[in-house]
Each structure stands twice: as structure tokens, then as C-alpha cells.
Design a protein around this motif. Sequence first.
Motif, PDB file in Angstrom:
ATOM      1  N   GLN A 138       0.830  -1.205   0.000  1.00 36.74           N
ATOM      2  CA  GLN A 138       0.000   0.000   0.000  1.00 36.74           C
ATOM      3  C   GLN A 138       0.867   1.260   0.000  1.00 36.74           C
ATOM      4  O   GLN A 138       0.535   2.247  -0.671  1.00 36.74           O
ATOM      5  CB  GLN A 138      -0.970  -0.040   1.171  1.00 36.74           C
ATOM      6  CG  GLN A 138      -2.018  -1.129   0.960  1.00 36.74           C
ATOM      7  CD  GLN A 138      -3.029  -1.211   2.080  1.00 36.74           C
ATOM      8  OE1 GLN A 138      -3.295  -0.242   2.776  1.00 36.74           O
ATOM      9  NE2 GLN A 138      -3.617  -2.379   2.244  1.00 36.74           N
ATOM     10  N   LYS A 139       1.984   1.238   0.713  1.00 39.66           N
ATOM     11  CA  LYS A 139       2.911   2.381   0.680  1.00 39.66           C
ATOM     12  C   LYS A 139       3.506   2.542  -0.719  1.00 39.66           C
ATOM     13  O   LYS A 139       3.678   3.662  -1.201  1.00 39.66           O
ATOM     14  CB  LYS A 139       4.028   2.201   1.710  1.00 39.66           C
ATOM     15  CG  LYS A 139       3.567   2.364   3.134  1.00 39.66           C
ATOM     16  CD  LYS A 139       4.678   2.077   4.115  1.00 39.66           C
ATOM     17  CE  LYS A 139       4.149   2.097   5.534  1.00 39.66           C
ATOM     18  NZ  LYS A 139       5.147   1.686   6.519  1.00 39.66           N
ATOM     19  N   MET A 140       3.816   1.430  -1.373  1.00 39.51           N
ATOM     20  CA  MET A 140       4.375   1.486  -2.730  1.00 39.51           C
ATOM     21  C   MET A 140       3.349   2.040  -3.721  1.00 39.51           C
ATOM     22  O   MET A 140       3.710   2.770  -4.650  1.00 39.51           O
ATOM     23  CB  MET A 140       4.846   0.102  -3.191  1.00 39.51           C
ATOM     24  CG  MET A 140       6.035  -0.439  -2.417  1.00 39.51           C
ATOM     25  SD  MET A 140       7.509   0.616  -2.527  1.00 39.51           S
ATOM     26  CE  MET A 140       7.458   1.463  -0.952  1.00 39.51           C
ATOM     27  N   ILE A 141       2.077   1.738  -3.525  1.00 38.76           N
ATOM     28  CA  ILE A 141       1.014   2.287  -4.387  1.00 38.76           C
ATOM     29  C   ILE A 141       1.024   3.806  -4.278  1.00 38.76           C
ATOM     30  O   ILE A 141       0.972   4.520  -5.286  1.00 38.76           O
ATOM     31  CB  ILE A 141      -0.366   1.712  -3.995  1.00 38.76           C
ATOM     32  CG1 ILE A 141      -0.442   0.230  -4.359  1.00 38.76           C
ATOM     33  CG2 ILE A 141      -1.496   2.501  -4.647  1.00 38.76           C
ATOM     34  CD1 ILE A 141      -1.626  -0.500  -3.764  1.00 38.76           C
ATOM     35  N   ARG A 144       4.176   5.219  -5.981  1.00 41.20           N
ATOM     36  CA  ARG A 144       4.049   5.173  -7.447  1.00 41.20           C
ATOM     37  C   ARG A 144       3.136   6.273  -7.950  1.00 41.20           C
ATOM     38  O   ARG A 144       3.402   6.893  -8.975  1.00 41.20           O
ATOM     39  CB  ARG A 144       3.524   3.807  -7.900  1.00 41.20           C
ATOM     40  CG  ARG A 144       4.584   2.767  -8.023  1.00 41.20           C
ATOM     41  CD  ARG A 144       4.142   1.557  -8.829  1.00 41.20           C
ATOM     42  NE  ARG A 144       2.849   1.016  -8.466  1.00 41.20           N
ATOM     43  CZ  ARG A 144       2.639   0.149  -7.483  1.00 41.20           C
ATOM     44  NH1 ARG A 144       3.651  -0.279  -6.752  1.00 41.20           N
ATOM     45  NH2 ARG A 144       1.440  -0.292  -7.234  1.00 41.20           N
ATOM     46  N   GLN A 145       2.056   6.546  -7.222  1.00 42.15           N
ATOM     47  CA  GLN A 145       1.152   7.620  -7.628  1.00 42.15           C
ATOM     48  C   GLN A 145       1.853   8.969  -7.557  1.00 42.15           C
ATOM     49  O   GLN A 145       1.719   9.796  -8.464  1.00 42.15           O
ATOM     50  CB  GLN A 145      -0.115   7.633  -6.766  1.00 42.15           C
ATOM     51  CG  GLN A 145      -1.147   8.641  -7.215  1.00 42.15           C
ATOM     52  CD  GLN A 145      -1.617   8.395  -8.643  1.00 42.15           C
ATOM     53  OE1 GLN A 145      -2.051   7.298  -8.972  1.00 42.15           O
ATOM     54  NE2 GLN A 145      -1.516   9.397  -9.497  1.00 42.15           N
ATOM     55  N   ASN A 146       2.614   9.193  -6.487  1.00 38.43           N
ATOM     56  CA  ASN A 146       3.384  10.440  -6.373  1.00 38.43           C
ATOM     57  C   ASN A 146       4.395  10.568  -7.500  1.00 38.43           C
ATOM     58  O   ASN A 146       4.557  11.649  -8.086  1.00 38.43           O
ATOM     59  CB  ASN A 146       4.094  10.519  -5.020  1.00 38.43           C
ATOM     60  CG  ASN A 146       3.140  10.705  -3.865  1.00 38.43           C
ATOM     61  OD1 ASN A 146       2.009  11.138  -4.041  1.00 38.43           O
ATOM     62  ND2 ASN A 146       3.583  10.360  -2.668  1.00 38.43           N
ATOM     63  N   MET A 147       5.085   9.484  -7.834  1.00 37.30           N
ATOM     64  CA  MET A 147       6.056   9.517  -8.929  1.00 37.30           C
ATOM     65  C   MET A 147       5.359   9.782 -10.263  1.00 37.30           C
ATOM     66  O   MET A 147       5.861  10.539 -11.095  1.00 37.30           O
ATOM     67  CB  MET A 147       6.833   8.195  -9.003  1.00 37.30           C
ATOM     68  CG  MET A 147       7.834   8.057  -7.879  1.00 37.30           C
ATOM     69  SD  MET A 147       8.752   6.486  -7.763  1.00 37.30           S
ATOM     70  CE  MET A 147       8.634   5.747  -9.331  1.00 37.30           C
ATOM     71  N   GLN A 148       4.206   9.176 -10.458  1.00 33.16           N
ATOM     72  CA  GLN A 148       3.456   9.389 -11.702  1.00 33.16           C
ATOM     73  C   GLN A 148       3.010  10.843 -11.812  1.00 33.16           C
ATOM     74  O   GLN A 148       3.103  11.446 -12.881  1.00 33.16           O
ATOM     75  CB  GLN A 148       2.249   8.453 -11.752  1.00 33.16           C
ATOM     76  CG  GLN A 148       1.521   8.479 -13.069  1.00 33.16           C
ATOM     77  CD  GLN A 148       0.434   7.418 -13.128  1.00 33.16           C
ATOM     78  OE1 GLN A 148       0.172   6.705 -12.155  1.00 33.16           O
ATOM     79  NE2 GLN A 148      -0.194   7.303 -14.270  1.00 33.16           N
TER      80      GLN A 148
END
Length: 164
Positions: A138-141, A144-148
Motif C-alpha cells: 500500500q505504501k508502494m502504491i 508510485r502515484q506520487n512519482m506518476q
Amino acid sequence: MPEHEITLRFLAEPSDVNFGGKVFGGSVMKWIDHAGYTCAANWSHSYCVTAYVGGIRFLRPIRIGDLVELRAELIHTGNTSMHISVSVYARDPKSDDARFTTHCILVFVAVDAEGRPASVPSFTPATEHSRRLNDYAQKMIELRQNMQDEASAFLSELEIDSPG
């Protein structure tokens, strides 16, 4: 073995070697994708496609002739997606001394016969270990959204600044 885990084992072959005499990183990535797919397809009972590969860490080399073990486990599900953790170990087959060599998180999406995303059974972590991995997913999700979001903003700036 639980339905949300899979283990693949095989010997690293001479055709897997790079110019430095160790196994190609690309070969390891292929094996990781195979293990992840096997785990995702086993869980979803569907054909699955790789949607994301992230955080791959090559920690130690794998030698030709090593017994390679890939442990894939489901750590989180969405409606159509599955997050799979894959850990790679290697050892001389005449020894019990395994080395943790590589780790990666993959996201697979189950698809139907027309190639459209298909729903997957929900995964509920049952152990402390699986709860920690689910929290990590969930932290990786979120990351990834922040990076996107950052990449989209940067690409928009490049588009505005492009000549022509």
C-alpha cells in the motif's frame, strides 16, 4: 503450499552468463517475471499481464551452476490487480548456504479472453508477515502515484518548452 505463494527452482545455466562470468541481470528479471506470473495466474485463475516492475535490487551475483530459488507471494490485491513480492536465492547445490540475491515487487493485471481487465479474488493477509507485506504494498502504491504525478508535471513542462 498456500495458493498465494509459489516457489520455482532450477540450475543457472551457461547460456545465462554475462561477460563478467555471472548470470545476466536480464535473465534474473525474466525469471522474476515468470515466478510473478505463475503466482498471479495461480491466484486469479486467469491469464495475467505485467503492469509494473519496481524496486528491483540486485544484492549478490548468481553463479553458473547455482541452484536458483524464486519465492513469489501475493501481498496485495486490487479489483483486477495483484501485487507480487519475488525474492531470489542462490546456492551451490552441494551446500545448504543460500544467498539472498535479488528482490522485486511486480504488479499483474488479470485479463479476460478479450484482453480486458478481469476481477480477482480479494486477498486478506492472515499472518503478521503477510500484513507487513500488505502494508508495504500500500505504501508502494502511494509512492508510485506520487512519482506518476511528478513525471506528468515534468513531461507537461517539456511539452510546453519544446521548440516548434
